[in-house]
Design a protein around this motif. Structure first.
Motif, short mmCIF file in Angstrom:
data_model
loop_
_atom_site.label_atom_id
_atom_site.label_comp_id
_atom_site.label_asym_id
_atom_site.label_seq_id
_atom_site.Cartn_x
_atom_site.Cartn_y
_atom_site.Cartn_z
N VAL A 166 0.86 -1.18 0.00
CA VAL A 166 0.00 0.00 0.00
C VAL A 166 0.90 1.23 0.00
O VAL A 166 1.91 1.27 0.69
CB VAL A 166 -0.92 0.00 1.23
CG1 VAL A 166 -1.80 1.23 1.25
CG2 VAL A 166 -1.76 -1.26 1.27
N ASP A 167 0.51 2.23 -0.75
CA ASP A 167 1.26 3.48 -0.83
C ASP A 167 1.37 4.08 0.58
O ASP A 167 0.36 4.35 1.22
CB ASP A 167 0.54 4.44 -1.76
CG ASP A 167 1.28 5.75 -1.98
OD1 ASP A 167 2.20 6.08 -1.20
OD2 ASP A 167 0.93 6.45 -2.94
N GLU B 153 -0.80 7.30 5.50
CA GLU B 153 -0.68 8.47 6.38
C GLU B 153 -1.97 9.26 6.48
O GLU B 153 -2.26 9.85 7.52
CB GLU B 153 0.43 9.40 5.88
CG GLU B 153 1.82 8.86 6.08
CD GLU B 153 2.88 9.79 5.51
OE1 GLU B 153 2.58 10.98 5.26
OE2 GLU B 153 4.00 9.31 5.30
N ILE B 154 -2.77 9.27 5.41
CA ILE B 154 -3.97 10.12 5.42
C ILE B 154 -5.25 9.36 5.74
O ILE B 154 -6.25 9.98 6.08
CB ILE B 154 -4.13 10.88 4.08
CG1 ILE B 154 -4.29 9.90 2.92
CG2 ILE B 154 -2.98 11.83 3.85
CD1 ILE B 154 -4.67 10.57 1.61
N GLU C 225 -4.29 -5.82 6.44
CA GLU C 225 -5.44 -5.13 7.02
C GLU C 225 -5.01 -3.81 7.63
O GLU C 225 -3.85 -3.64 8.01
CB GLU C 225 -6.06 -5.97 8.15
CG GLU C 225 -6.67 -7.27 7.71
CD GLU C 225 -7.20 -8.09 8.87
OE1 GLU C 225 -8.19 -8.79 8.65
OE2 GLU C 225 -6.63 -8.04 9.98
N LEU C 226 -5.95 -2.91 7.73
CA LEU C 226 -5.78 -1.67 8.49
C LEU C 226 -6.61 -1.81 9.74
O LEU C 226 -7.81 -2.08 9.67
CB LEU C 226 -6.23 -0.46 7.67
CG LEU C 226 -5.36 -0.16 6.46
CD1 LEU C 226 -5.97 0.96 5.64
CD2 LEU C 226 -3.95 0.20 6.88
N ILE C 227 -5.97 -1.65 10.89
CA ILE C 227 -6.59 -1.91 12.19
C ILE C 227 -6.99 -0.60 12.86
O ILE C 227 -6.17 0.31 13.01
CB ILE C 227 -5.61 -2.67 13.12
CG1 ILE C 227 -5.04 -3.90 12.43
CG2 ILE C 227 -6.28 -2.99 14.45
CD1 ILE C 227 -6.03 -4.97 12.09
N ILE D 153 -5.56 -2.10 -2.37
CA ILE D 153 -6.57 -1.06 -2.15
C ILE D 153 -7.27 -1.29 -0.82
O ILE D 153 -7.90 -2.34 -0.63
CB ILE D 153 -7.61 -1.05 -3.28
CG1 ILE D 153 -6.92 -0.79 -4.61
CG2 ILE D 153 -8.70 -0.01 -3.01
CD1 ILE D 153 -7.80 -1.01 -5.81
N PRO D 154 -7.16 -0.34 0.12
CA PRO D 154 -7.87 -0.47 1.39
C PRO D 154 -9.38 -0.39 1.18
O PRO D 154 -9.87 0.51 0.49
CB PRO D 154 -7.38 0.72 2.21
CG PRO D 154 -6.13 1.17 1.55
CD PRO D 154 -6.29 0.84 0.10
N ILE D 155 -10.11 -1.33 1.74
CA ILE D 155 -11.57 -1.35 1.65
C ILE D 155 -12.09 -0.78 2.96
O ILE D 155 -12.16 -1.47 3.97
CB ILE D 155 -12.10 -2.79 1.42
CG1 ILE D 155 -11.38 -3.47 0.26
CG2 ILE D 155 -13.61 -2.76 1.22
CD1 ILE D 155 -11.50 -2.78 -1.08
#
Length: 70
Positions: free
Chosen positions: A15-16, A21-22, A40-42, A56-58
């Motif tokens: 992931v970029d 960061e944003i 995953e993003l937690i 791509i973050p969902i």
């Protein structure tokens, strides 16, 4: 080999870092922790894990996994 080809072969896409960061949790608006291993993003505050698919973050609550189920 392109990133799309790598993804099709089952390898993880990165992931970029600027995107990481944003991005914030859509529920709590707090920062997210990137779990590279699980892709995953937690959100610790919301107790949700948002999947990353093909780099791509969902960020949809309906797609998130509850951390309380773990």
């Amino acid at each position: 080999m392109t990133e799309t080809q790598e993804s099709a072969r089952g390898q993880r896409m990165e992931v970029d870092p600027k995107l990481l960061e944003i991005l914030v949790c859509p529920v709590t608006k707090t920062t997210l922790r990137y779990d590279r291993e699980k892709q995953e993003l937690i959100s610790e505050k919301a107790r949700l894990a948002f999947p990353i698919r093909d780099g791509i973050p969902i960020m949809l609550v309906d797609e998130a996994r509850s951390l309380d189920d773990a």
